[in-house]
Design a protein around this motif. Structure first.
Motif, PDB file in Angstrom:
ATOM      1  N   ILE A   1      -0.918  73.604  -2.344  1.00  0.00           N
ATOM      2  CA  ILE A   1      -1.324  74.594  -1.332  1.00  0.00           C
ATOM      3  C   ILE A   1      -2.724  74.284  -0.796  1.00  0.00           C
ATOM      4  N   ASP A   2      -3.649  73.938  -1.700  1.00  0.00           N
ATOM      5  CA  ASP A   2      -5.013  73.598  -1.242  1.00  0.00           C
ATOM      6  C   ASP A   2      -4.986  72.376  -0.328  1.00  0.00           C
ATOM      7  N   ASN A   3      -4.181  71.413  -0.657  1.00  0.00           N
ATOM      8  CA  ASN A   3      -4.041  70.207   0.170  1.00  0.00           C
ATOM      9  C   ASN A   3      -3.524  70.576   1.552  1.00  0.00           C
ATOM     10  N   LEU A   4      -2.550  71.495   1.609  1.00  0.00           N
ATOM     11  CA  LEU A   4      -1.992  71.947   2.896  1.00  0.00           C
ATOM     12  C   LEU A   4      -3.049  72.677   3.722  1.00  0.00           C
ATOM     13  N   VAL A   5      -3.806  73.553   3.071  1.00  0.00           N
ATOM     14  CA  VAL A   5      -4.854  74.304   3.778  1.00  0.00           C
ATOM     15  C   VAL A   5      -5.898  73.349   4.365  1.00  0.00           C
TER      16      VAL A   5
ATOM     17  N   LYS B   1       3.153  83.577   1.758  1.00  0.00           N
ATOM     18  CA  LYS B   1       2.537  84.439   0.734  1.00  0.00           C
ATOM     19  C   LYS B   1       1.573  83.625  -0.123  1.00  0.00           C
ATOM     20  N   ALA B   2       1.935  82.365  -0.393  1.00  0.00           N
ATOM     21  CA  ALA B   2       1.036  81.502  -1.174  1.00  0.00           C
ATOM     22  C   ALA B   2      -0.227  81.171  -0.396  1.00  0.00           C
ATOM     23  N   LEU B   3      -0.107  81.042   0.931  1.00  0.00           N
ATOM     24  CA  LEU B   3      -1.270  80.731   1.770  1.00  0.00           C
ATOM     25  C   LEU B   3      -2.171  81.943   1.979  1.00  0.00           C
TER      26      LEU B   3
ATOM     27  N   VAL C   1       4.581  70.748  -1.741  1.00  0.00           N
ATOM     28  CA  VAL C   1       4.042  71.980  -2.321  1.00  0.00           C
ATOM     29  C   VAL C   1       5.091  72.642  -3.209  1.00  0.00           C
ATOM     30  N   ASP C   2       4.604  73.525  -4.037  1.00  0.00           N
ATOM     31  CA  ASP C   2       5.457  74.475  -4.739  1.00  0.00           C
ATOM     32  C   ASP C   2       4.753  75.825  -4.640  1.00  0.00           C
ATOM     33  N   SER C   3       5.345  76.726  -3.900  1.00  0.00           N
ATOM     34  CA  SER C   3       4.665  77.984  -3.562  1.00  0.00           C
ATOM     35  C   SER C   3       4.502  78.899  -4.759  1.00  0.00           C
ATOM     36  N   ILE C   4       5.353  78.737  -5.763  1.00  0.00           N
ATOM     37  CA  ILE C   4       5.242  79.609  -6.946  1.00  0.00           C
ATOM     38  C   ILE C   4       4.064  79.179  -7.810  1.00  0.00           C
TER      39      ILE C   4
END
Length: 627
Positions: free
Chosen positions: A157-161, A21-23, A149-152
């Protein structure tokens, strides 16, 4: 453009669905029970776009051990896995089992995503990372990046993407040259559209109006519409998550685990020859006739294990195993699978399919083991040769060979060309036969024709159609023509018009037969009108006359129908005369033809009907014209 499918994996409640959901901004838990219990039960599907504008399909799999079957259905076709580990709990049993499954399914790329990082301090975070690095040692994720990451809060998240985007550049292109194949993981009905199936397209492409088949039931269906990531497209390609609206098939006729594929591209089987490897962190062994759960594509099938080269396969070891299935399967050589114990359910191993349609084997057969080693590691041409060798009485086409080997048409043709040069394979139009089968054809040809020549010493040879029916009735006449041309080039046989004989065979008349031959020729030339005689009048029930006359047909005698014959030179002469007349006059009646050749009505009718059958002339009402 590369088509990318990402899958999640990991223990229950480690934050896979929240991460997605965060992605993507979308919720993949859609069932009421999933929302009520706060866990994923079924597969979830969505997508998002990378900074490079590549669109990525994403599969969210359930983490609970009770839903491993659903997880396996979604894991097929994944390019990159996000192994999700909550930093407050670390690696858990389902994390390990998911990692085993992904390894057996040959997923090669992944990122370890450490979730809930805002819930622990830095020291605990480092301990969690050390634990993960230790647990993934020796797996395909041994050197994988660990992204915190912390999805909340969206931390990391940007680093993961960006990491996903970077990794997507190194993915191998999916093979679009093979026949279409899609493992169905969902089937449902949409009002106004009918039956819809979804899955990751493993091979080939699917286009609107394609005629495909749903295996193993072999339901013929037509593609009505195609969607990729919610958008309607004309075609979907290998590597894409796809939703397909099909006709001629009801929802209740299809289930998860069925396969949508090109017609005649897959073959049903109740057995598989495999190379099985067991996990090295379990005390489980694999023994003869163990009942197991086989997971292939999106399907679960019960089976029995038959180790072929050992009594028992121990934990951490590998061996050749024939899996005897309780239901039929459609699979291809090279497909990966997972094995779980029957009860209690536990992943114990997995492997690769070496032969998707084998015969039942005896155990401890050294020759068989060598063949399996060849199939597992040998060159494609060696694998194809062995395939043709064990299917001598079946005639394999390019599609059969592609289905068996899992290779593209181009690679198959290159391998076949090598085998032809090595004189190991013979191509007869669109079928491939092993050279040993061709050798058997040559032996049988010599036997058939030798027996025929011995029985009919004065016949020039056997009619081609009769020869085909005796040698190989499955062949079409064009296949026999190709086979005969090969043998004619080798000076084994010769073909004259429609008659086949051994290369060195010649009709030889003795003195008595020569006299009879001269007498027949005299009879066919002495009539002042048109010399058309019946076979009965010439032979007068004399066996010797019948034998000599039969040998003359096609040479000096023309057979007009089942009853009448005439001298061949005279026949050619009257045919030429008629053709010249029709070139000038366009048409002729029976009466006009009778006057032209100065014969009677009966003889003219016999010869005109012969010309019609041979397509020299064509009858229109009461007249003849050139064909």
């Amino acid at each position: 453009m590369k088509n990318i499918v990402i899958g999640t994996a990991g223990h229950i409640d480690h934050g896979k669905t929240t991460l997605i959901k965060a992605l993507t901004g979308r919720e993949t838990d859609t069932l009421a029970e999933e929302k009520r219990r706060g866990i994923s039960i079924n597969l979830g599907f969505t997508y998002f776009d990378l900074p490079s504008n590549k669109r990525v399909g994403i599969v969210d799999v359930p983490g609970h051990e009770k839903f491993i079957k659903n997880m396996l259905a979604g894991a097929s076709g994944i390019d990159i896995v996000l192994l999700v580990v909550a930093c407050d709990e670390g690696v858990m049993p389902q994390t390990v089992e998911h990692l085993d499954i992904l390894t057996f399914l040959n997923v090669k790329k992944g990122i370890i995503v450490l979730t809930k990082c805002d819930t622990v301090d830095d020291e605990f975070l480092e301990l969690a990372k050390e634990d993960i690095e230790q647990k993934v040692r020796g797996t395909f994720l041994e050197n994988a990046d660990i992204i915190e990451v912390d999805s909340i809060s969206k931390r990391g998240i940007d680093n993961l993407v960006n990491k996903i985007d970077e990794m997507s550049e190194d993915l191998e292109d999916n093979n679009r040259d093979l026949p279409a194949r899609l493992n169905i993981d969902r089937v449902f009905s949409v009002n106004g559209f009918g039956t819809v199936i979804t899955g990751t397209l493993l091979e080939g492409k699917i286009s609107i109006d394609d005629d495909l088949v749903i295996y193993p039931k072999k339901l013929a269906t037509k593609i009505r519409s195609v969607q990729v990531h919610g958008e309607s497209v004309n075609e979907a390609y290998a590597g894409q998550r796809t939703a397909i609206n099909i006709s001629n098939a009801k929802v209740e006729e299809i289930q998860r685990g069925d396969v949508l594929a090109a017609k005649n591209s897959l073959e049903e089987s109740m057995m598989l020859d495999t190379k099985v490897s067991l996990v090295n962190h379990s005390n489980k062994t694999l023994k003869h006739w163990d009942r197991l759960r086989l997971y292939h594509g999106s399907r679960e099938i019960f089976c029995r294990a038959v180790p072929l080269n050992t009594d028992t396969i121990e934990s951490g070891q590998s061996g050749y195993v024939q899996l005897r299935l309780e239901e039929s399967i459609v699979a291809k050589k090279g497909d990966k699978f997972v094995l779980r114990t029957y009860s209690p359910m536990e992943t114990i191993g997995g492997g690769i399919i070496i032969d998707a349609s084998p015969k039942k084997h005896k155990r401890f057969d050294n020759e068989l083991i060598e063949i399996l080693k060849l199939k597992e590691k040998g060159e494609l041409k060696d694998i194809i040769e062995e395939y043709l060798k064990i299917n001598l009485n079946k005639y394999m086409t390019i599609k059969d060979t592609m289905s068996y080997s899992g290779e593209s048409e181009l690679n198959i043709k290159e391998a076949i060309d090598k085998l032809v040069l090595e004189k190991k394979v013979v191509i007869i139009n669109n079928i491939y036969i092993h050279v040993s089968k061709y050798g058997k054809f040559k032996e049988d040809t010599i036997k058939i024709l030798s027996s025929y020549h011995k029985k009919y010493r004065l016949r020039k040879g056997m009619l081609k159609e009769e020869f085909r029916s005796k040698l190989e009735p499955k062949f079409k006449i064009k296949d026999i023509d190709t086979l005969l041309s090969y043998m004619e080039n080798e000076k084994i046989i010769k073909v004259d018009n429609n008659v086949v004989s051994l290369y060195d065979f010649e009709v030889v008349f003795n003195d008595k037969q020569k006299e009879i031959k001269l007498d027949i020729e005299k009879k066919l030339r002495e009539d002042d009108v048109l010399p058309i005689l019946s076979i009965e009048n010439i032979c007068e029930n004399n066996h010797y006359y019948s034998e000599v006359l039969e040998s003359m047909i096609g040479n000096s005698v023309e057979k007009l129908d089942d009853i009448h014959v005439m001298d061949k030179k005279i026949y050619e002469s009257v045919k030429e005369e008629l053709v010249n007349y029709l070139i000038q006059n366009k048409e002729i009646t029976l009466g006009e033809y009778r006057d032209l050749i100065n014969s009677n009505r009966k003889n003219c009718m016999i010869i005109l009907e012969n010309f019609d059958r041979k397509k020299v002339t064509k009858r229109e009402d009461n007249k003849r014209i050139l064909f």
